[in-house]
Design an enzyme around this catalytic site. Structure first.
Site, PDB file in Angstrom:
ATOM      1  CE  LYS A  74      -3.796   2.262   2.702  1.00  0.00           C
ATOM      2  NZ  LYS A  74      -4.484   1.939   4.035  1.00  0.00           N
ATOM      3  CB  SER A 149      -7.689   3.772   3.034  1.00  0.00           C
ATOM      4  OG  SER A 149      -7.135   3.140   3.950  1.00  0.00           O
ATOM      5  CB  SER A 173      -8.107   0.998   5.911  1.00  0.00           C
ATOM      6  OG  SER A 173      -8.724   1.995   6.240  1.00  0.00           O
TER       7      SER A 173
END
Length: 466
Positions: A74, A149, A173
């Site tokens: 990420k 996210s 997330s």
């Protein structure tokens, strides 16, 4: 599903595939993908590392279990000399000066990083639409959001572009996008994995965690990243979780679920019915199920966002274009700060920064912020009582199925409420795993603090039961 890590390890050792070919295949898939999961490719680095693995195998040397395994990161983790943008205009040209501890441990184990993955800017969102790289598209239905996210990370795993990915979980997330894309996502106990090198969103709940296609792969990656780190004082020493230990589920006698989650007006009939059907199957296996009382989901969401907005306002105050970031000059220093932050932060980030500064301002901090801290303590105490009655808590991951792309941007409140079933476990700093079974967006398995092994045990049980 069988462990992809074990399978690829055997194929590499048996010379059925070369690491270079495997890495190139994954890079090609990432290049051609239309789900907006890629912020930057680490092609040269990945291929160089793959060649070294092939050379070791050619010489007859042993390789570690993670050696040569391609993974994604990420884009909120530092990886030295790579772009680390947080999917934001502010950091779109920023290159990391060092590597995050969790990522370094994977590199030390021989895993090969392929890609920095798309996400909501600075982790602010639940749909991976708040990003300069375009909305992440769901792996199952590209008209729907990928979740957030860590949306890019979850979609890459679901589409087999990476073997596993490292997401970040503050209020759900990792777990929510894992549920939206039918993969496993694990938020470990707070402090089990170092946060050093992870861009801070809300420091008191930020967690590093893996996304993969099996509990065994989650276990392997979790072990590799866990442990005390002198650069993060919230970390603690943790024991290795063995493969054998999570196959024995005899220690799990009682499971609980929250009545307030299932009787809420917010939950869809589809999610509710499938969750209750799962509870019936668990009862049929001889496990006692208890119904627990808990805070209303609206209270959990408001408590979480009160604290998260306050912490993000504090954490992002350093990003003003002076030391790093995309600086936009104004007529004077104050004007430069104002324009830089106004033009470079997303609307969602600005919403959270403004809200956080308001919460921390004189007259509001005592009235709202301190009440939020008090509520968090009450939530944590409630969990302690619950885990005296049950071994595991089971819950839906989300109250509803994924929305269409664009809907969340029109209604930020609806986006916040989609976190209703994940944020409570973040406030409690508890280990929680999303398993892609039981409801349309999966099930959430939660244990008491440091009981990460027990969570993985119950996940194996559900894999066999459902």
């Amino acid at each position: 599903m069988e462990s992809l890590i074990h399978k690829i390890h055997q194929q590499l050792m048996n010379k059925e595939i070369s690491c270079t070919k495997l890495v190139q295949e994954k890079l090609d898939l990432l290049k051609s993908n239309t789900h907006n999961t890629v912020n930057s490719l680490l092609e040269d680095t990945a291929l160089d590392l793959a060649k070294k693995v092939d050379e070791k195998i050619k010489k007859g040397q042993e390789i570690g279990l993670l050696e040569g395994i391609p993974f994604g990161i990420k884009d909120v983790y530092m990886l030295q000399e790579t772009y680390t943008t947080a999917s934001s205009d502010l950091l779109k040209n920023y290159k990391s000066a060092y590597t995050a501890t969790a990522i370094q441990k994977l590199l030390d184990a021989g895993a090969i990083p392929l890609v920095k993955e798309n996400c909501d800017s600075f982790g602010h969102g639940s749909s991976s639409e708040n990003t300069i790289f375009g909305a992440v598209k769901n792996a199952v239905n590209s008209d729907l959001v990928g979740g957030g996210s860590s949306g890019g990370s979850a979609v890459n795993v679901a589409k087999n572009y990476t073997i596993f990915s490292i997401g970040g979980d503050t209020g759900g997330s990792i777990r929510q996008p894992a549920g939206y894309n039918n993969v496993f996502g694990f938020k470990p106990t707070y402090g089990r994995i170092s946060r050093f090198g992870l861009m801070a969103y809300a420091s008191s709940t930020d967690c590093v965690g893996p996304i993969a296609k099996s509990t065994e792969d989650i276990r392997i990656v979790l072990n590799a990243m866990s442990g005390k780190d002198v650069k993060d004082q919230t970390t603690y020493p943790s024991e290795i979780i063995s493969k054998e230990s999570i196959l024995n589920v005899d220690t799990i006698k009682t499971v609980g679920y929250f009545k307030n989650f299932i009787e809420s007006d917010a939950i869809s009939s589809e999610i509710k019915e499938s969750f209750l059907a799962t509870i019936d199957k668990i009862k049929a296996k001889g496990i006692e199920v208890k119904i627990l009382d808990f805070f209303e989901s609206d209270t959990l969401v408001s408590t979480y966002y009160t604290l998260a907005m306050a912490e993000t306002a504090s954490n992002l105050s350093r990003l003003d274009g002076t030391n790093y970031g995309n600086r936009i000059e104004g007529e004077n220093l104050k004007d430069t700060y104002s324009i830089t932050r106004s033009e470079n932060f997303s609307e969602e980030s600005k919403r959270r920064i403004v809200g956080g500064n308001q919460l921390l301002s004189q007259g509001f901090s005592d009235e709202i912020y301190l009440k939020g801290l008090n509520l968090r303590d009450q939530i944590a105490n409630n969990f302690e009582k619950d885990f005296k009655e049950v071994d595991i808590i089971l819950s839906p991951v989300t109250p509803n199925t994924p929305p269409k792309i664009g809907e969340s941007l029109k209604n930020p409140l609806a986006m916040y409420l989609s976190d209703a079933y994940t944020v409570g476990f973040s406030l409690g700093q508890l280990p929680t795993l999303t398993i892609p079974k039981g409801t349309a967006t999966g099930l959430q398995i939660t244990g008491a603090k440091t009981q990460d092994e027990l969570v993985l045990k119950f996940a194996n049980f559900l894999n066999d039961t459902l």
